[in-house]
Design a protein around this motif. Structure first.
Motif, PDB file in Angstrom:
ATOM      1  N   TYR A 180     113.070  66.761 -54.125  1.00 55.04           N
ATOM      2  CA  TYR A 180     113.649  65.449 -53.847  1.00 55.04           C
ATOM      3  C   TYR A 180     114.841  65.578 -52.908  1.00 55.04           C
ATOM      4  CZ  TYR A 180     116.229  61.125 -54.564  1.00 55.04           C
ATOM      5  OH  TYR A 180     116.922  59.964 -54.366  1.00 55.04           O
ATOM      6  N   GLU A 181     115.710  66.533 -53.201  1.00 53.02           N
ATOM      7  CA  GLU A 181     116.891  66.721 -52.354  1.00 53.02           C
ATOM      8  C   GLU A 181     116.499  67.137 -50.943  1.00 53.02           C
ATOM      9  OE1 GLU A 181     119.370  69.445 -54.525  1.00 53.02           O
ATOM     10  OE2 GLU A 181     119.825  67.958 -56.067  1.00 53.02           O
ATOM     11  N   ALA A 182     115.464  67.983 -50.824  1.00 48.53           N
ATOM     12  CA  ALA A 182     115.005  68.396 -49.493  1.00 48.53           C
ATOM     13  C   ALA A 182     114.412  67.213 -48.734  1.00 48.53           C
ATOM     14  CB  ALA A 182     113.974  69.515 -49.621  1.00 48.53           C
ATOM     15  N   ASP A 183     113.609  66.403 -49.427  1.00 50.75           N
ATOM     16  CA  ASP A 183     113.029  65.219 -48.783  1.00 50.75           C
ATOM     17  C   ASP A 183     114.108  64.233 -48.371  1.00 50.75           C
ATOM     18  OD1 ASP A 183     110.539  66.311 -49.162  1.00 50.75           O
ATOM     19  OD2 ASP A 183     110.009  65.020 -50.876  1.00 50.75           O
ATOM     20  N   LEU A 184     115.085  64.040 -49.222  1.00 50.14           N
ATOM     21  CA  LEU A 184     116.178  63.127 -48.927  1.00 50.14           C
ATOM     22  C   LEU A 184     116.980  63.610 -47.721  1.00 50.14           C
ATOM     23  CD1 LEU A 184     117.544  60.533 -49.880  1.00 50.14           C
ATOM     24  CD2 LEU A 184     119.010  61.943 -51.356  1.00 50.14           C
ATOM     25  N   ALA A 185     117.236  64.913 -47.665  1.00 51.21           N
ATOM     26  CA  ALA A 185     117.976  65.467 -46.529  1.00 51.21           C
ATOM     27  C   ALA A 185     117.178  65.297 -45.238  1.00 51.21           C
ATOM     28  CB  ALA A 185     118.285  66.936 -46.776  1.00 51.21           C
ATOM     29  N   ALA A 186     115.855  65.469 -45.329  1.00 50.83           N
ATOM     30  CA  ALA A 186     115.023  65.308 -44.140  1.00 50.83           C
ATOM     31  C   ALA A 186     115.026  63.849 -43.677  1.00 50.83           C
ATOM     32  CB  ALA A 186     113.598  65.761 -44.435  1.00 50.83           C
TER      33      ALA A 186
ATOM     34  N   GLY B  70     120.121  64.669 -39.660  1.00 48.97           N
ATOM     35  CA  GLY B  70     120.892  65.895 -39.589  1.00 48.97           C
ATOM     36  C   GLY B  70     120.352  66.814 -38.506  1.00 48.97           C
ATOM     37  N   VAL B  71     119.096  66.630 -38.120  1.00 46.34           N
ATOM     38  CA  VAL B  71     118.507  67.424 -37.047  1.00 46.34           C
ATOM     39  C   VAL B  71     118.107  66.424 -35.964  1.00 46.34           C
ATOM     40  CG1 VAL B  71     116.636  68.984 -36.404  1.00 46.34           C
ATOM     41  CG2 VAL B  71     117.620  69.120 -38.705  1.00 46.34           C
ATOM     42  N   PRO B  72     118.581  66.652 -34.746  1.00 44.02           N
ATOM     43  CA  PRO B  72     118.252  65.714 -33.655  1.00 44.02           C
ATOM     44  C   PRO B  72     116.747  65.644 -33.408  1.00 44.02           C
ATOM     45  CG  PRO B  72     120.017  67.215 -33.010  1.00 44.02           C
ATOM     46  CD  PRO B  72     119.493  67.690 -34.322  1.00 44.02           C
ATOM     47  N   ALA B  73     116.289  64.482 -33.005  1.00 48.46           N
ATOM     48  CA  ALA B  73     114.866  64.248 -32.760  1.00 48.46           C
ATOM     49  C   ALA B  73     114.335  65.184 -31.674  1.00 48.46           C
ATOM     50  CB  ALA B  73     114.627  62.798 -32.383  1.00 48.46           C
ATOM     51  N   GLU B  74     115.175  65.505 -30.668  1.00 47.66           N
ATOM     52  CA  GLU B  74     114.725  66.386 -29.585  1.00 47.66           C
ATOM     53  C   GLU B  74     114.370  67.778 -30.120  1.00 47.66           C
ATOM     54  OE1 GLU B  74     117.921  64.896 -29.407  1.00 47.66           O
ATOM     55  OE2 GLU B  74     117.086  63.142 -28.420  1.00 47.66           O
ATOM     56  N   VAL B  75     115.172  68.265 -31.056  1.00 52.38           N
ATOM     57  CA  VAL B  75     114.921  69.595 -31.635  1.00 52.38           C
ATOM     58  C   VAL B  75     113.620  69.559 -32.421  1.00 52.38           C
ATOM     59  CG1 VAL B  75     115.781  71.323 -33.273  1.00 52.38           C
ATOM     60  CG2 VAL B  75     117.366  70.192 -31.696  1.00 52.38           C
TER      61      VAL B  75
END
Length: 101
Positions: free
Chosen positions: A74-80, A84-89
């Motif tokens: 859940y925490e990983a899905d929420l972080a995703a 936090g990570v730019p769309a270009e990356v």
């Protein structure tokens, strides 16, 4: 508990020659059968109780493990989802993965 079977022995002659041994054997067998049945019943109850407790402990451990795994997912899905990570990356990573496939 053994008073009645022991009262069968009056003297050696009647005991050994007139069937006193068989009579005492039958009386003692009834007593020991009852005692053995009681003992086995008590041990069966103890075994079932221990088995029940052990099963509950294992179930609690499995439940706790799954709860930790679900919480981590859940925490990983929420972080995703929060980013936090730019769309270009992410697009570059996707392109690299498509090249490798």
């Amino acid at each position: 508990i053994f008073r009645e079977p022991l009262s069968i022995y009056k003297n050696p002659k009647s005991f050994f020659e007139q069937g006193g041994t068989r009579e005492m054997e039958a009386a003692l067998e009834k007593i020991f059968d009852r005692l053995a049945d009681e003992y086995l019943h008590e041990q069966q109850e103890r075994l079932l109780s221990s088995l029940h407790e052990g099963t509950e402990q294992v179930f609690a451990m499995v439940k706790e493990r799954f709860e930790r795994i679900l919480q981590a997912n859940y925490e990983a899905d929420l972080a995703a989802l929060e980013g936090g990570v730019p769309a270009e990356v992410l697009e570059e990573i996707l392109a690299e993965l498509e090249k490798q496939a």
